[in-house]
Design an enzyme around this catalytic site. Structure first.
Site, PDB file in Angstrom:
ATOM      1  N   LYS A 152       0.857  -1.184   0.000  1.00 53.10           N
ATOM      2  CA  LYS A 152       0.000   0.000   0.000  1.00 53.10           C
ATOM      3  C   LYS A 152       0.892   1.233   0.000  1.00 53.10           C
ATOM      4  O   LYS A 152       1.712   1.428   0.901  1.00 53.10           O
ATOM      5  CB  LYS A 152      -0.902  -0.012   1.232  1.00 53.10           C
ATOM      6  CG  LYS A 152      -1.787   1.214   1.300  1.00 53.10           C
ATOM      7  CD  LYS A 152      -2.819   1.105   2.393  1.00 53.10           C
ATOM      8  CE  LYS A 152      -3.632   2.387   2.477  1.00 53.10           C
ATOM      9  NZ  LYS A 152      -4.638   2.324   3.520  1.00 53.10           N
ATOM     10  N   ARG A 203     -10.765   9.894   1.730  1.00 55.78           N
ATOM     11  CA  ARG A 203     -10.662  10.555   3.037  1.00 55.78           C
ATOM     12  C   ARG A 203     -11.838  11.493   3.245  1.00 55.78           C
ATOM     13  O   ARG A 203     -12.304  11.665   4.371  1.00 55.78           O
ATOM     14  CB  ARG A 203      -9.305  11.257   3.161  1.00 55.78           C
ATOM     15  CG  ARG A 203      -8.185  10.209   3.247  1.00 55.78           C
ATOM     16  CD  ARG A 203      -6.813  10.780   3.424  1.00 55.78           C
ATOM     17  NE  ARG A 203      -5.823   9.714   3.214  1.00 55.78           N
ATOM     18  CZ  ARG A 203      -4.556   9.908   2.897  1.00 55.78           C
ATOM     19  NH1 ARG A 203      -4.090  11.150   2.754  1.00 55.78           N
ATOM     20  NH2 ARG A 203      -3.739   8.889   2.733  1.00 55.78           N
ATOM     21  N   LYS A 252       1.199  10.165   5.436  1.00 54.39           N
ATOM     22  CA  LYS A 252       1.316   8.787   5.906  1.00 54.39           C
ATOM     23  C   LYS A 252       2.615   8.129   5.433  1.00 54.39           C
ATOM     24  O   LYS A 252       2.707   6.906   5.382  1.00 54.39           O
ATOM     25  CB  LYS A 252       0.086   8.001   5.450  1.00 54.39           C
ATOM     26  CG  LYS A 252      -1.239   8.568   5.999  1.00 54.39           C
ATOM     27  CD  LYS A 252      -2.430   7.642   5.780  1.00 54.39           C
ATOM     28  CE  LYS A 252      -3.690   8.206   6.438  1.00 54.39           C
ATOM     29  NZ  LYS A 252      -4.846   7.277   6.338  1.00 54.39           N
ATOM     30  N   GLU A 273       7.412  -6.603   1.419  1.00 58.45           N
ATOM     31  CA  GLU A 273       6.183  -6.438   2.212  1.00 58.45           C
ATOM     32  C   GLU A 273       5.257  -7.648   2.030  1.00 58.45           C
ATOM     33  O   GLU A 273       4.709  -8.179   2.992  1.00 58.45           O
ATOM     34  CB  GLU A 273       5.429  -5.167   1.784  1.00 58.45           C
ATOM     35  CG  GLU A 273       6.039  -3.859   2.282  1.00 58.45           C
ATOM     36  CD  GLU A 273       5.740  -3.598   3.759  1.00 58.45           C
ATOM     37  OE1 GLU A 273       5.134  -4.440   4.422  1.00 58.45           O
ATOM     38  OE2 GLU A 273       6.129  -2.513   4.247  1.00 58.45           O
ATOM     39  N   LYS A 323      -2.203  -1.562  -3.862  1.00 59.26           N
ATOM     40  CA  LYS A 323      -3.050  -0.382  -3.805  1.00 59.26           C
ATOM     41  C   LYS A 323      -2.208   0.886  -3.907  1.00 59.26           C
ATOM     42  O   LYS A 323      -1.188   0.949  -3.220  1.00 59.26           O
ATOM     43  CB  LYS A 323      -3.769  -0.401  -2.462  1.00 59.26           C
ATOM     44  CG  LYS A 323      -4.784   0.655  -2.249  1.00 59.26           C
ATOM     45  CD  LYS A 323      -5.412   0.469  -0.912  1.00 59.26           C
ATOM     46  CE  LYS A 323      -6.243   1.683  -0.639  1.00 59.26           C
ATOM     47  NZ  LYS A 323      -6.335   1.979   0.737  1.00 59.26           N
ATOM     48  N   SER A 341     -10.291   5.459  -4.714  1.00 59.37           N
ATOM     49  CA  SER A 341     -11.228   6.586  -4.863  1.00 59.37           C
ATOM     50  C   SER A 341     -10.761   7.619  -5.886  1.00 59.37           C
ATOM     51  O   SER A 341     -11.581   8.138  -6.653  1.00 59.37           O
ATOM     52  CB  SER A 341     -11.425   7.243  -3.505  1.00 59.37           C
ATOM     53  OG  SER A 341     -10.188   7.676  -2.967  1.00 59.37           O
ATOM     54  N   TYR A 368     -15.197   0.847  -6.901  1.00 63.49           N
ATOM     55  CA  TYR A 368     -16.456   1.555  -6.666  1.00 63.49           C
ATOM     56  C   TYR A 368     -17.406   1.385  -7.852  1.00 63.49           C
ATOM     57  O   TYR A 368     -18.572   1.730  -7.756  1.00 63.49           O
ATOM     58  CB  TYR A 368     -16.164   3.037  -6.382  1.00 63.49           C
ATOM     59  CG  TYR A 368     -15.293   3.197  -5.152  1.00 63.49           C
ATOM     60  CD1 TYR A 368     -15.842   3.064  -3.875  1.00 63.49           C
ATOM     61  CD2 TYR A 368     -13.918   3.404  -5.262  1.00 63.49           C
ATOM     62  CE1 TYR A 368     -15.042   3.149  -2.750  1.00 63.49           C
ATOM     63  CE2 TYR A 368     -13.109   3.492  -4.143  1.00 63.49           C
ATOM     64  CZ  TYR A 368     -13.674   3.366  -2.888  1.00 63.49           C
ATOM     65  OH  TYR A 368     -12.879   3.437  -1.769  1.00 63.49           O
TER      66      TYR A 368
HETATM   67  C1  PBG Z   1      -7.508   3.350   5.519  1.00 62.07           C
HETATM   68  C2  PBG Z   1      -7.769   3.199   4.069  1.00 62.07           C
HETATM   69  C3  PBG Z   1      -7.570   4.133   3.034  1.00 62.07           C
HETATM   70  C4  PBG Z   1      -8.072   3.556   1.886  1.00 62.07           C
HETATM   71  C5  PBG Z   1      -8.527   2.279   2.231  1.00 62.07           C
HETATM   72  N1  PBG Z   1      -8.320   2.072   3.584  1.00 62.07           N
HETATM   73  C6  PBG Z   1      -7.069   5.533   3.073  1.00 62.07           C
HETATM   74  C7  PBG Z   1      -5.708   5.832   3.522  1.00 62.07           C
HETATM   75  O1  PBG Z   1      -4.886   4.948   3.752  1.00 62.07           O
HETATM   76  O2  PBG Z   1      -5.449   7.018   3.703  1.00 62.07           O
HETATM   77  C8  PBG Z   1      -8.140   4.210   0.542  1.00 62.07           C
HETATM   78  C9  PBG Z   1      -9.206   3.726  -0.364  1.00 62.07           C
HETATM   79  C10 PBG Z   1      -9.514   4.618  -1.504  1.00 62.07           C
HETATM   80  O3  PBG Z   1      -8.868   5.657  -1.748  1.00 62.07           O
HETATM   81  O4  PBG Z   1     -10.475   4.302  -2.218  1.00 62.07           O
HETATM   82  N2  PBG Z   1      -6.255   3.084   5.971  1.00 62.07           N
END
Ligand code: PBG
Length: 339
Positions: A202, A212, A225, A241, A256, A282, A321
């Site tokens: 990720k 968010r 992050k 990982e 991701k 997203s 989505y």
């Molecule tokens: C939470 C999480 C996130 C997403 C899935 N789980 C956001 C992030 O890590 O800031 C993102 C999913 C998306 O953008 O559709 N840790």
């Protein structure tokens, strides 16, 4: 490449492409409803929906309405859904205690779905960001995101979700060692059949922006992050990982974001031969939906093409989505991916 033999005019690549039936015969990858996982956003209340400005067409649902959407997904052949809560602001705290409240939004939703749609898989995200006042996935001390202390809380969150009836625990927090400790805790509590889908590779990505907003963590987030999510310049690191997560007991792994990271999916799949999922996140949804709404891209075609790309790259399935829309298209008689 010497093993790709053939020369024009004896070889004409267009011959196999001439007709629908011939293109169908030589098609290398397929897309079906079983490849789709639908992420859903939950809000408090009854008979309520809310729009998300950066994700046009996506709603947050109160649990009663969420269950109806899940039923539709199940009837279309979508195997699993993934749940994300928009926690009421007054329940967001420095240490995210709401994450392991057995009556939090996610647990309520899991119980309601299990009762109404018992044969769909339920995936619950494990991370603290929908529950913390600072919007981070773990606990903070000053500006530092603590690792081991966070994992202790994430273990509690995972156990709470398993107790509520969650089928697949999906840690998205990127803390070191969390898969192993969650696996151990689940086993000790008698949940050895609960699966783990690890968000293994990720990346710290700007593509998560609209999410968010969806979970209400955008105004919350202090800093970024980058001390726990991966640097998007790296690819070998993703293999390390994934290796760790598989060793620690992950049943499936995830890469991701999605489309900009197809190279990572291909490397992970080639290296580990483990069920590998992609998350079309997203921001990808927002980009495509923006162009669709402006009439710049053909909705049906662009959705299916983007999802097929994940299959071609080696993904076993895609969190998207567009899942409901894609499932409907795959059921329709003139599917846009008709070869
Ligand atoms: C939470 C999480 C996130 C997403 C899935 N789980 C956001 C992030 O890590 O800031 C993102 C999913 C998306 O953008 O559709 N840790």
């Amino acid at each position: 490449m010497t093993n790709l033999i053939g020369q024009y005019p004896a070889t004409r690549m267009r011959r196999n492409r001439k007709t629908n039936w011939s293109r169908a015969m030589v098609q290398e990858n397929t897309l079906s409803c079983a490849d789709l996982i639908w992420p859903l956003f939950i809000i408090d209340g009854d008979n309520k929906t809310e729009t998300i400005s950066a994700m046009p067409g996506i709603l947050r649902y109160s649990v009663d309405l969420l269950v109806k959407q899940v039923k539709i997904a199940y009837e279309l052949g979508i195997p699993a859904i993934a749940l994300f809560p928009n926690t009421p602001n007054e329940l967001r705290t420095q240490n995210g205690e709401e994450a392991y409240n057995p009556n939090n939004l996610v647990c309520k939703a899991v119980r309601a779905i299990k009762q109404a749609v018992p044969n769909i898989g339920i995936i619950c995200d494990v991370a603290l960001d929908p529950y913390t006042s600072h919007g981070h996935d773990g606990l903070m001390n000053g500006n530092e995101i603590l690792n081991d202390a966070s994992v202790n809380v994430l273990v509690k969150q995972a156990l709470t979700q398993a107790k509520a009836g969650c089928d697949i625990i999906a840690p998205s927090d990127m803390m070191d060692g969390r898969i192993g400790l969650i696996r151990q805790a689940l086993d000790q509590a008698g949940y050895e059949q609960v699966q783990i889908m690890a968000y293994s590779a990720k990346y710290a990505s700007a593509y998560y922006g609209p999410f968010r907003e969806a979970v209400g963590a955008n105004n919350q987030l202090k800093g970024d992050k980058k001390t726990y999510q991966m640097d998007y310049a790296n690819s070998d690191e993703a293999l390390r990982e994934v290796a760790l997560d598989i060793q620690e007991g992950a049943d499936m792994v995830m890469v991701k974001p999605g489309l900009p990271y197809l190279d990572i999916i291909t490397r992970v799949k080639a290296e580990f031969k483990t069920p590998t999922f992609a998350y079309q996140v997203s921001g990808e949804y927002a980009m495509m939906q923006g162009a669709i709404q402006n009439g710049w891209l053909d909705e049906d075609k662009i959705i299916i093409e983007s999802l097929m790309a994940f299959k071609r790259a080696g993904a076993n399935g895609i969190l998207t989505y567009f899942a409901l829309k894609a499932a409907k298209l795959l059921h329709s008689s003139d599917q846009p991916h008709q070869p």
